[in-house]
Design an enzyme around this catalytic site. Structure first.
Site: not given
Ligand code: AGP
Length: 604
Positions: A2, A27, A71, A97-98, A477, A481, A484, A500, A599
């Site tokens: 946010c 955000r 968000w 925000n929070g 990674e 990538k 997402e 395994h 982000k």
């Protein structure tokens, strides 16, 4: 998560707030809203969608206003749940925000009020209005912040009072004044155009700006005392955030990596001598007996690579922890533990909480951070900044590789202080490191070799990424990538772990991406590739130039230049970033703002 932007001053504020919100869109971008104070009361504009999609909006005669880009945490994405929120009399408006963890309990204090949204935020204006029955606007806010549990940053305005009030506990907020104009924002970057100085608001603090007297007052709501605060300078040369002619920020940021690595190297290395610009005593590196790295997401992957480096070159025991787990685990720490906290944004709530937990236990915290003035850089004992410049794409790329570079420099620094590497060894490592940008440039210039792989596999629903040693975290990674930005399910594993469990997934439809460079595990990884081929799986390999054996085994090979084994992650990660990018683009995904992500993750 946010973004909050607020303004009070001499200008018409709608455009100023929209500009501020656009720069905060990273955000959160599921909906936005603005409340503007006019002569006739408050005008509210709210919409589902991105603030960057605003093309035309009717001007309003207002010189004070608050804005928010959301968000969602509590309550689905809808106009009703978007901020600003208000009280029953539509007098107080709040952007937040929070997460207010005790929002439900606090509703008992405002019995009779009808809650129109599913958000935790709505309790704030309702409580402010409740206390205003007997108190002034600032006094009512002071009472409210004393009741709230959880992380928050919020800004409130009152239809009948000119003051602008902001409070912070756990979520970021900064403010600045330029002449008779006052700005409040979730980050410094959005304030750069107005001033090179800012008020850094700490947890437990609130500010009250009075546009009539043009003065701002600060209050510590934990100690319940007024405090004095001055603006402090901050680095406005952090970098530009233009998209240029690139289709997406992510592509630009992938392509910028060689340049950002050179800058990070040049800032910290002078004539093969590593010099960090911070205040930690070199003796600290001599006396500690353990390193704990804390981070989240991609930054955590950088930490996993550093674990290999620090243990093998600096001979120091290392643990790498998800910050979110570390903080609630009662970790055993002492003055002899060095915490390395890694964060691009410097605002990740879990990492900040981990740092505080570590400091409470007497450990020193060295952070690696990309954003000057961010919370993590301010609460850590020392910070080494990555020189990646603003990273706008939600998927982290250049921040990751510059984090790796700083971590490698820290490893060499450690090894030198602990007399484990000679000057000659260090110079040799640094020479190899200095060659990485050119080699990475070669990988980027051959990006076209990825297109046929993308064309054959962009419709896949699952993918496996495998690597060993320093390239195991790169497999993680690569998988992160892909998932997402393209929403394809992907998993990363150490290559030897495949048998395994994950081997059960292999069939003729599922691609497995192997990092198979000529290092100590080369033969073993080749055997793993054989195992996948024996089950009709599809193999995409990232391999060194001139590797003839791999070309006979794999269905596709992406060739990269040779470097020393330790530094190979800098080169192996780039094809995986590009593969994820091209696949997501082919699937028509919103690459820079993938669904459900933000982000900067400022909630736990
Ligand atoms: C990376 O592509 C992700 N978007 C995410 O995992 C990110 O790395 C994580 O949220 C940590 O952020 P930070 O580095 O800003 O602390």
């Amino acid at each position: 998560m946010c973004g909050i932007f607020a303004y009070s001053g001499e200008e018409k504020c709608l455009g100023i707030i929209i500009t501020g919100l656009k720069s905060l869109e990273y955000r959160g971008y599921d909906s936005w809203g603005i409340a503007l104070k006019t002569n006739k009361g408050i005008t509210l504009k709210k919409k589902v969608g991105k603030v960057s999609e605003i093309v035309d909006i009717r001007e309003v005669q207002a010189r004070t206003g608050i804005g928010h880009t959301r968000w969602a945490t509590h309550g689905k994405v809808s106009v009703v749940n978007s901020h600003p929120h208000t009280d029953s009399a539509k007098k107080i408006y709040v952007v937040h925000n929070g997460i207010i963890e005790n929002a439900e309990e606090l509703k008992d204090l405002v019995q009779g009020d009808v809650f129109y949204s599913k958000t935790d935020t709505e309790i704030i204006p309702k409580l402010i209005a409740h206390f205003q029955k007997t108190d002034t606007f600032p006094e009512a806010v002071k009472k409210v912040v004393g009741l709230l549990k959880g992380n928050f940053a919020f800004v409130a305005i009152d239809r009948d009072d000119d003051q602008l009030i902001a409070a912070r506990n756990g979520s970021p907020i900064v403010a600045t004044q330029s002449g008779n104009n006052f700005y409040i924002s979730s980050d410094l970057q959005s304030l750069i155009q107005y001033s090179d100085r800012a008020y850094f608001i700490n947890d437990g603090e609130m500010l009250v700006y009075n546009p009539v007297t043009k003065s701002v007052e600060f209050y510590d709501f934990i100690k319940k005392v007024s405090i004095k605060k001055k603006t402090q300078p901050y680095d406005i040369n952090y970098g530009n955030s233009d998209q240029g002619s690139y289709k997406h920020y992510m592509l630009k940021e992938i392509f910028e990596q060689p340049e950002k690595l050179s800058t990070t190297y040049n800032v910290n290395v002078n004539d093969f001598d590593i010099q960090f610009n911070y205040d930690l005593e070199p003796s600290l590196f001599k006396n500690i007996d353990r390193v704990v790295i804390i981070a989240c997401g991609t930054s955590w992957h950088a930490g996993l690579v550093a674990e290999y480096w620090l243990e093998s070159l600096a001979k120091i025991p290392v643990e790498v922890e998800y910050a979110s787990e570390f903080r609630y685990r009662n970790p055993v720490l002492s003055e002899k533990t060095l915490i390395i906290a890694i964060s691009q944004s410097g605002e990740t709530a879990d990492t900040i909480a981990g740092i505080k937990e570590a400091q409470k236990n007497g450990a020193q915290v060295l952070s690696i951070c990309n954003v000057p003035g961010s919370t993590i850089s301010r609460v850590s004992n020392a910070t080494v900044f990555t020189q990646a410049g603003p990273e706008i794409g939600v998927a982290s790329t250049k921040a990751f590789t510059t984090q790796l570079e700083v971590l490698f420099l820290i490893t060499l620094y450690f090894a030198k202080i602990r007399e484990l590497l000679s000057d000659k060894d260090i110079t040799n490592y640094l020479k190899n490191l200095a060659e990485i940008p050119d080699k990475m440039e070669k990988v980027i210039s051959q990006a076209a070799q990825i297109i046929p792989i993308m064309e054959s596999h962009y419709t896949t629903t699952n993918a496996l990424f495998l690597g060993r040693g320093v390239n195991y975290p790169i497999a993680l990674e690569g998988a992160l990538k892909l998932k997402e930005i393209s929403y394809i399910h992907a998993e990363g594993y150490p290559a030897a772990e495949m048998k395994h469990g994950p081997i059960a997934l292999i069939d003729r439809n599922m691609p497995t991406v192997f990092i198979c460079i000529k290092d100590q595990s080369y033969e073993k990884v080749l055997s793993n590739i054989q195992e996948v081929k024996a089950r009709d799986g599809i193999v995409i390999a990232v391999a060194n130039v001139n590797d003839k054996r791999i070309s006979k085994l794999a269905d596709y090979v992406i060739y990269i230049p040779i470097t020393i084994e330790e530094l190979s992650p800098f080169l192996t990660v780039v094809p995986l970033q590009l593969l994820a990018y091209y696949i997501a683009d082919r699937r028509g995904c919103d690459i820079d703002k993938p669904r459900n992500l933000a982000k900067s993750v400022t909630v736990e």
